[in-house]
Design a protein around this motif. Structure first.
Motif, mmCIF file in Angstrom:
data_model
loop_
_atom_site.group_PDB
_atom_site.id
_atom_site.type_symbol
_atom_site.label_atom_id
_atom_site.label_comp_id
_atom_site.label_asym_id
_atom_site.label_seq_id
_atom_site.Cartn_x
_atom_site.Cartn_y
_atom_site.Cartn_z
ATOM 1 N N LEU A 24 0.941 0.111 4.896
ATOM 2 C CA LEU A 24 0.391 -0.835 3.925
ATOM 3 C C LEU A 24 0.636 -2.237 4.465
ATOM 4 O O LEU A 24 1.769 -2.654 4.634
ATOM 5 C CB LEU A 24 1.064 -0.657 2.562
ATOM 6 N N HIS A 25 -0.428 -2.942 4.745
ATOM 7 C CA HIS A 25 -0.300 -4.263 5.351
ATOM 8 C C HIS A 25 -0.139 -5.309 4.253
ATOM 9 O O HIS A 25 -1.103 -5.778 3.657
ATOM 10 C CB HIS A 25 -1.510 -4.564 6.232
ATOM 11 N N GLY A 26 1.119 -5.647 3.984
ATOM 12 C CA GLY A 26 1.416 -6.595 2.932
ATOM 13 C C GLY A 26 1.954 -5.902 1.704
ATOM 14 O O GLY A 26 1.718 -4.720 1.486
ATOM 15 N N PRO A 27 2.710 -6.626 0.873
ATOM 16 C CA PRO A 27 3.274 -6.058 -0.353
ATOM 17 C C PRO A 27 2.185 -5.633 -1.322
ATOM 18 O O PRO A 27 1.070 -6.165 -1.299
ATOM 19 C CB PRO A 27 4.119 -7.207 -0.912
ATOM 20 N N CYS A 28 2.513 -4.714 -2.228
ATOM 21 C CA CYS A 28 1.494 -4.130 -3.111
ATOM 22 C C CYS A 28 1.189 -4.964 -4.336
ATOM 23 O O CYS A 28 0.083 -4.896 -4.882
ATOM 24 C CB CYS A 28 1.916 -2.724 -3.538
ATOM 25 N N GLY A 29 2.178 -5.721 -4.819
ATOM 26 C CA GLY A 29 1.973 -6.500 -6.028
ATOM 27 C C GLY A 29 2.007 -5.682 -7.308
ATOM 28 O O GLY A 29 1.740 -6.213 -8.387
ATOM 29 N N ASN A 30 2.340 -4.382 -7.242
ATOM 30 C CA ASN A 30 2.371 -3.541 -8.437
ATOM 31 C C ASN A 30 3.600 -2.641 -8.445
ATOM 32 O O ASN A 30 3.516 -1.456 -8.763
ATOM 33 C CB ASN A 30 1.091 -2.714 -8.559
ATOM 34 N N CYS A 31 4.744 -3.215 -8.049
ATOM 35 C CA CYS A 31 6.018 -2.515 -8.180
ATOM 36 C C CYS A 31 7.042 -3.500 -8.716
ATOM 37 O O CYS A 31 6.791 -4.711 -8.760
ATOM 38 C CB CYS A 31 6.470 -1.911 -6.847
#
Length: 428
Positions: A350-357
């Motif tokens: 996953l390239h970059g943080p998900c923003g949904n954790c």
């Protein structure tokens, strides 16, 4: 390999209808077989099942229909295929497609290993070696390789579509006291809207948590292998139909569950591995709407998992099972994006943080941690460690690389130490 709810059943059903001749489907759960047969019959497609819960006459009738060409699909549990007479009758019907559902069950490294699956390669050969379609929602790269090897697939084409379920928020709540954890888990399940599943480690916990929810006037029910089959079936049906809002279950519940509107999957106890955890949380939000996965975590709880991981006579397998527990701990105690760690375990970057954790939510800009930095070895490539031998790179999290080693299982390595000690080199 497709995530839960992405239409794996439709893939083999459509293929079977396009290929002349009957189709054999191996499925580990009788309830799942019956759901599939019911669905096919409702759409005017001929199908039958043959399993241990049927009488001998009904099993005989199903195989007769197969032999006469009266059914397109026959569903069997793997133990049925251990019977020579059953294999002989299937061979006589000349199946045009052989489907292995929940294919990760064939892997000795998998989280749901079932020895009866090991005989499927010889069954395929005995029935004329038709095309084989193996399906699973949960298989890290080492497990995928073992599926191909143990089924003796020839010229296998591996189709992998994203593991990510971005509509499921991921979070961990950490506790010191067991009673506080229990109270928080009950409160969260009672106050979260919609249908949900609470996974527990023991039958006793399933009963106790269900009772606690019932005392809060929540329509809840326990589900575990110690209950009579009729009661388990009734509970699952009530959950599917909406009469039970919360199922409190051990791992005995969930495989093949067809309920798209599950809004939450909570883990009162940590799962045995990230493989199991991913499969279990994948039962939430199959309709694509927002859902949540919450792990209620005490480090001491992993002691139970470590105990079970230490059983058996194969030392290599014990080391791998222990390493799975350590990866579960790494997820629970992660200080950066949890989704990136989870996907990296399955070999997906996953390239970059998900923003949904929860880690992303707690960060100032809503994105926890930095993007992966150095990547000296491509994901899914083979490497050799100076001590642990051959392994496969699964993913990176910042300056840490996760590798599955054939001899010891999952390891996370600091890239600075790897470089300083020349610890990893390309294999071969």
């Amino acid at each position: 390999m497709l995530p839960t709810g992405w239409g794996k059943s439709a893939i083999y059903q459509l293929a079977a209808l396009l290929i002349p001749g009957p189709t054999v489907v191996v499925s580990p759960l009788i309830a799942l077989q019956r759901d599939q047969v019911r669905s096919l019959l409702a759409n005017d497609v001929t199908a039958a099942e043959a399993n241990s819960q049927m009488g001998a006459a009904d099993r005989r009738r199903a195989l007769d229909h197969l032999a006469s060409g009266d059914v397109e699909f026959v569903f069997l549990a793997p133990e049925q295929l251990a019977k020579e007479e059953v294999v002989a009758e299937i061979s006589a019907a000349r199946p045009s497609l052989f489907v292995v559902d929940e294919a990760h069950c064939i892997s000795a490294w998998g989280h749901d290993f079932r020895p009866d699956y090991l005989g499927l390669a010889s069954v395929v050969a005995a029935v004329g070696r038709p095309p084989v379609l193996a399906l699973t929602a949960t298989a890290a790269p080492p497990v995928r390789e073992e599926i191909v090897e143990r089924l003796e697939l020839r010229d296998a084409v591996l189709v992998v579509r994203g593991f990510d379920r971005p509509n499921i928020s991921l979070s961990v709540e950490r506790f010191v006291d067991a009673a506080d954890k229990r109270a928080a888990a009950v409160e969260r399940a009672a106050t979260t809207q919609g249908a949900g599943i609470v996974y527990v480690a023991t039958r006793r916990s399933a009963e106790e948590v269900a009772e606690a929810l019932q005392s809060r006037r929540v329509a809840a029910a326990p589900y575990h292998a110690g209950l009579p089959a009729a009661e388990r079936n009734a509970t699952q049906a009530a959950f599917t139909e909406g009469d039970v809002r919360v199922i409190v279950a051990t791992t005995a519940f969930g495989m093949g569950i067809d309920k798209p509107d599950v809004r939450f999957v909570h883990h009162h106890d940590a799962a045995e591995s990230l493989d199991a955890y991913y499969q279990e949380i994948g039962r939430a939000g199959r309709d694509g709407d927002p859902a949540e996965a919450v792990l209620f975590y005490r480090p001491e709880d992993l002691g139970v998992r470590r105990f079970f991981a230490s059983g058996g006579d194969d030392e290599t397998r014990r080391r791998v099972e222990r390493s799975r527990v350590e990866m579960m701990q790494a997820y629970a105690e992660a200080r950066a994006c949890r989704r990136r760690l989870l996907l990296g375990y399955f070999g997906e970057q996953l390239h970059g943080p998900c923003g949904n954790c929860d880690q992303c939510a707690a960060s100032e800009n809503g994105e926890a941690g930095s993007s992966p930095g150095r990547a000296p070895f491509a994901v899914n490539t083979r490497v050799t460690h100076t001590t642990w031998g051959d392994g496969q790179v699964l993913g990176y999290e910042g300056d840490v690389v996760t590798v599955f080693f054939d001899s010891v299982g999952y390891k996370t390595l600091d890239l600075d130490l790897v470089a300083a000690g020349d610890l990893l080199r390309p294999s071969g």
